[in-house]
Design a protein around this motif. Structure first.
Motif, PDB file in Angstrom:
ATOM      1  N   VAL A 130       0.154  -1.497   0.222  1.00 28.86           N
ATOM      2  CA  VAL A 130       0.090   0.262  -0.202  1.00 28.86           C
ATOM      3  C   VAL A 130       1.551   1.386  -0.371  1.00 28.86           C
ATOM      4  O   VAL A 130       1.533   1.052   0.363  1.00 28.86           O
ATOM      5  N   ILE A 131       0.293   2.096  -1.240  1.00 29.06           N
ATOM      6  CA  ILE A 131       1.229   3.551  -0.776  1.00 29.06           C
ATOM      7  C   ILE A 131       0.753   4.626  -0.457  1.00 29.06           C
ATOM      8  O   ILE A 131      -0.548   4.790  -0.630  1.00 29.06           O
ATOM      9  N   VAL A 132       1.296   5.473   0.654  1.00 26.90           N
ATOM     10  CA  VAL A 132       1.050   7.052   0.830  1.00 26.90           C
ATOM     11  C   VAL A 132      -0.282   6.316   1.513  1.00 26.90           C
ATOM     12  O   VAL A 132      -1.311   7.290   0.940  1.00 26.90           O
ATOM     13  N   GLU A 133      -1.263   5.415   2.037  1.00 25.68           N
ATOM     14  CA  GLU A 133      -2.988   5.530   2.620  1.00 25.68           C
ATOM     15  C   GLU A 133      -3.041   6.146   3.077  1.00 25.68           C
ATOM     16  O   GLU A 133      -2.414   6.284   5.187  1.00 25.68           O
ATOM     17  N   PRO A 134      -3.770   6.909   4.133  1.00 23.40           N
ATOM     18  CA  PRO A 134      -4.294   7.837   4.737  1.00 23.40           C
ATOM     19  C   PRO A 134      -5.508   7.135   6.107  1.00 23.40           C
ATOM     20  O   PRO A 134      -5.968   6.413   5.737  1.00 23.40           O
ATOM     21  N   LEU A 135      -4.565   7.267   7.629  1.00 22.28           N
ATOM     22  CA  LEU A 135      -5.207   6.572   7.888  1.00 22.28           C
ATOM     23  C   LEU A 135      -5.007   7.324   9.793  1.00 22.28           C
ATOM     24  O   LEU A 135      -4.809   7.738   9.553  1.00 22.28           O
ATOM     25  N   LYS A 136      -6.601   6.973  10.536  1.00 16.03           N
ATOM     26  CA  LYS A 136      -6.650   7.490  11.278  1.00 16.03           C
ATOM     27  C   LYS A 136      -6.264   7.155  12.274  1.00 16.03           C
ATOM     28  O   LYS A 136      -6.962   6.021  12.943  1.00 16.03           O
ATOM     29  N   LEU A 137      -5.116   7.489  13.483  1.00 11.39           N
ATOM     30  CA  LEU A 137      -4.573   6.438  14.547  1.00 11.39           C
ATOM     31  C   LEU A 137      -5.479   7.726  15.695  1.00 11.39           C
ATOM     32  O   LEU A 137      -5.280   8.524  15.556  1.00 11.39           O
ATOM     33  N   ARG A 138      -4.167   6.841  16.812  1.00 11.90           N
ATOM     34  CA  ARG A 138      -4.175   6.887  18.190  1.00 11.90           C
ATOM     35  C   ARG A 138      -3.164   6.857  18.912  1.00 11.90           C
ATOM     36  O   ARG A 138      -2.784   6.017  19.123  1.00 11.90           O
ATOM     37  N   LYS A 139      -3.196   7.594  19.324  1.00  9.29           N
ATOM     38  CA  LYS A 139      -1.864   8.008  20.435  1.00  9.29           C
ATOM     39  C   LYS A 139      -1.729   7.063  22.101  1.00  9.29           C
ATOM     40  O   LYS A 139      -3.180   7.174  22.264  1.00  9.29           O
ATOM     41  N   LYS A 140      -0.445   6.587  22.337  1.00 11.68           N
ATOM     42  CA  LYS A 140      -1.531   6.434  23.901  1.00 11.68           C
ATOM     43  C   LYS A 140      -2.070   6.851  24.898  1.00 11.68           C
ATOM     44  O   LYS A 140      -3.189   6.981  25.596  1.00 11.68           O
ATOM     45  N   ASN A 141      -2.146   8.323  24.902  1.00 12.62           N
ATOM     46  CA  ASN A 141      -3.009   8.944  25.941  1.00 12.62           C
ATOM     47  C   ASN A 141      -3.953   9.441  24.557  1.00 12.62           C
ATOM     48  O   ASN A 141      -5.121  10.430  25.212  1.00 12.62           O
ATOM     49  N   GLY A 142      -5.020   8.937  24.300  1.00 10.77           N
ATOM     50  CA  GLY A 142      -6.021   9.190  23.258  1.00 10.77           C
ATOM     51  C   GLY A 142      -6.438  10.094  22.004  1.00 10.77           C
ATOM     52  O   GLY A 142      -7.164   9.356  21.845  1.00 10.77           O
ATOM     53  N   GLU A 143      -4.791  10.926  21.995  1.00 13.49           N
ATOM     54  CA  GLU A 143      -5.066  11.951  21.004  1.00 13.49           C
ATOM     55  C   GLU A 143      -5.390  10.961  19.763  1.00 13.49           C
ATOM     56  O   GLU A 143      -4.636  10.190  19.304  1.00 13.49           O
ATOM     57  N   LEU A 144      -6.020  11.377  19.128  1.00 15.59           N
ATOM     58  CA  LEU A 144      -6.485  10.905  17.386  1.00 15.59           C
ATOM     59  C   LEU A 144      -6.076  11.899  16.263  1.00 15.59           C
ATOM     60  O   LEU A 144      -5.211  12.470  16.473  1.00 15.59           O
ATOM     61  N   PHE A 145      -5.179  10.984  15.161  1.00  9.99           N
ATOM     62  CA  PHE A 145      -4.100  11.982  14.363  1.00  9.99           C
ATOM     63  C   PHE A 145      -4.110  11.273  12.836  1.00  9.99           C
ATOM     64  O   PHE A 145      -4.456  10.256  13.303  1.00  9.99           O
ATOM     65  N   TRP A 146      -3.301  12.422  11.974  1.00  8.93           N
ATOM     66  CA  TRP A 146      -3.577  10.979  10.561  1.00  8.93           C
ATOM     67  C   TRP A 146      -2.088  10.910  10.351  1.00  8.93           C
ATOM     68  O   TRP A 146      -1.554  11.632  10.435  1.00  8.93           O
ATOM     69  N   GLY A 147      -1.911   9.826   9.667  1.00  8.57           N
ATOM     70  CA  GLY A 147      -0.780   9.504   9.772  1.00  8.57           C
ATOM     71  C   GLY A 147      -0.651   8.698   7.823  1.00  8.57           C
ATOM     72  O   GLY A 147      -1.398   8.022   7.424  1.00  8.57           O
ATOM     73  N   ALA A 148       0.020   8.790   6.979  1.00  7.14           N
ATOM     74  CA  ALA A 148      -0.063   8.071   5.992  1.00  7.14           C
ATOM     75  C   ALA A 148       0.808   6.917   6.655  1.00  7.14           C
ATOM     76  O   ALA A 148       2.052   6.985   6.260  1.00  7.14           O
ATOM     77  N   VAL A 149       0.472   6.217   5.957  1.00  7.88           N
ATOM     78  CA  VAL A 149       1.276   5.108   5.878  1.00  7.88           C
ATOM     79  C   VAL A 149       1.525   4.477   4.539  1.00  7.88           C
ATOM     80  O   VAL A 149       0.703   3.889   3.720  1.00  7.88           O
TER      81      VAL A 149
END
Ligand SMILES: Nc1ncnc2c1ncn2[C@@H]1O[C@H](COP(=O)(O)OP(=O)(O)OP(=O)(O)O)[C@@H](O)[C@H]1O
Ligand SMILES: [Mg+2]
Length: 436
Positions: A130-149
């Motif tokens: 997969v190339i540069v797939e945007p995913l909504k991710l979660r940090k340890k403290n629950g904060e959400l952010f966007w990562g490209a995988v």
């Protein structure tokens, strides 16, 4: 390298050759051992070099893995997944304290929605990459952010997937900027839409205002046409009344005074009757002039050129203004009476203005047919007319313009070189456009 063995020496004896002595054998063996030791040392040195190269490349890989500013990972496929390797950047990205803490977390738990992990694993297993797939991710403290995988499925020799290797980049700022841009674009589109609707509304209102104004102008035109023609009719009626009624009575009065003059015994009474008779004569003359002005009967009786001749003669006699008259032969029948009265009135007003305002001593009047147009030109050599004076509130010029319009023609008042004013009235003689 030549390697001789004991068996070789034996064989040589059996083959009838001379066998080597014991001393020779020992020195041969020593040489052999020395050669083997040399070989061993070379091999050991080669191995050490290879180990050092491996260590160096491992260290390079570690440095790269630890310092690269994007998250690098290796994890196992499956609905939950397990991290096998993670570099410091990914650990910091997800807000974990240590590598061991991060590796203890299942992959599904770093998804904002753990269900999505299942889909991602299935997709990567199916496509291999997969190339540069945007995913909504979660940090340890629950904060959400966007990562490209971007990830690869790594397979063993049998083709089974062993693990996923991938990189993650935090693209939250980019996503926010894009969302902001989308919002801005949507707002802009809305604003443009509203403004366009407003403009269209304003345009519609303007169009209907223009249409209303045109209707009003048309109505006003019709009104002023009927006012002007009513005025002409009234003038004609008044002229007739004055002529028929007052004129008759003045004639009767003059006859009375004439009779009185003859019969009066005293000289004084006769003189008085004579002066009264002269007065009545002058009143009659003045009345005739007024009647002519109100309705130039010569226009009806003898046509436009004759009426212009009479008018200009009258002006010359009354005012002393010298007039050059140039009336080209015009077939009277192509100038309908309704047009003729307007031409006559425009000339009358132009001459009035010259007398009243211009201080001119000469003027030229020309009536001619130019192609399909009747053209009247009146030029004076007076002081000229500036714009301020042209807007002085009189009705003469407005009336002339209105009369030109009623004939579908046009009028122009311009400076006349080197001095004075030139009035030009053009009226189409086309039977279709000339009203009758
Ligand atoms: N031939 C001319 N020479 C100089 N000025 C002129 C001439 N014709 C018109 N004007 C100027 O243009 C003005 C407007 O003329 P217009 O005929 O409309 O009004 P008026 O003659 O002042 O009044 P009214 O015609 O209503 O009696 C005049 O007041 C005068 O100042
Ligand atoms: Mg005037």
């Amino acid at each position: 390298m030549a390697a001789h063995t004991m068996d070789d020496a034996q064989n040589n004896q059996e083959n009838g050759k001379v066998s080597p002595s014991r001393g020779q054998e020992q020195s041969f063996m020593r040489e052999r051992i020395r050669q083997l030791e040399l070989l061993l040392r070379e091999e050991t040195a080669r191995r050490e070099r290879a180990d050092a190269a491996v260590r160096e490349s491992e260290s390079d890989f570690r440095t790269l893995f630890n310092n690269v500013p994007v998250g690098l990972y290796r994890n196992t496929p499956g609905d939950r997944g397990k991290f096998i390797m993670a570099n410091p950047a990914i650990i910091a990205m997800f807000g974990f304290e240590s590598e061991s803490e991060f590796l203890a977390t299942s992959v599904a738990d770093i998804y904002a929605n753990p269900e999505k992990r299942k889909q991602f694993s299935a997709k990567l297993s199916a496509t291999g990459r997969v190339i540069v797939e945007p995913l909504k991710l979660r940090k340890k403290n629950g904060e959400l952010f966007w990562g490209a995988v971007t990830a690869n499925a790594v397979r063993d020799e049998q083709g089974a997937i062993k693990f996923f290797d991938g990189i993650i980049e935090d693209i939250t700022d980019r996503v926010r900027a894009r969302e902001e841009l989308e919002r801005y674009k949507a707002n802009l589109e809305q604003a443009v839409f509203e403004r366009t609707a407003e403009l269209m509304r304003a345009n519609r209102e303007l169009q209907s205002e223009i249409a209303e104004r045109k209707r009003m102008q048309k109505r006003l035109g019709e009104l002023s046409e009927s006012i002007i023609s009513l005025q002409e009719q009234e003038r004609a009626n008044l002229s007739r009344e004055l002529h028929d009624e007052l004129g008759q009575q003045l004639t009767a009065l003059r006859l009375e005074f004439d009779a009185m003059k003859k019969q009066a015994p005293e000289l004084a009474a006769r003189g008085f009757a004579e002066s009264l008779s002269g007065m009545v004569e002058r009143i009659t003359e003045e009345l005739r002039r007024i009647c002519k002005g109100l309705r130039p009967s010569v226009l009806d009786d003898l046509g436009l050129c004759a009426a212009i001749g009479a008018l200009t003669r009258d002006v010359e006699n009354r005012t002393g203004l010298a007039l050059d008259i140039d009336l080209a032969p015009i077939s009277e029948h192509i100038v309908p009476p309704r047009v003729a009265i307007h031409v006559y009135r425009v000339l009358q007003e132009s001459l009035n203005n010259i007398v009243k305002h211009s201080h001119a001593d000469r003027a030229a009047v020309r009536l001619e047919q130019r192609g399909e147009k009747l053209v009247l030109t009146v030029e004076d050599n007076g002081r000229g007319m500036d714009a301020a004076r042209a807007e002085s509130g009189g009705f003469g010029i407005i009336g002339m313009a209105r009369r030109a319009e009623l004939c579908h023609g046009r009028i122009a008042l311009e400076p006349n070189a080197p001095h004075g004013v030139r009035v030009t009235l053009e009226i189409p003689l086309d039977p279709d456009s000339a009203p009758d």
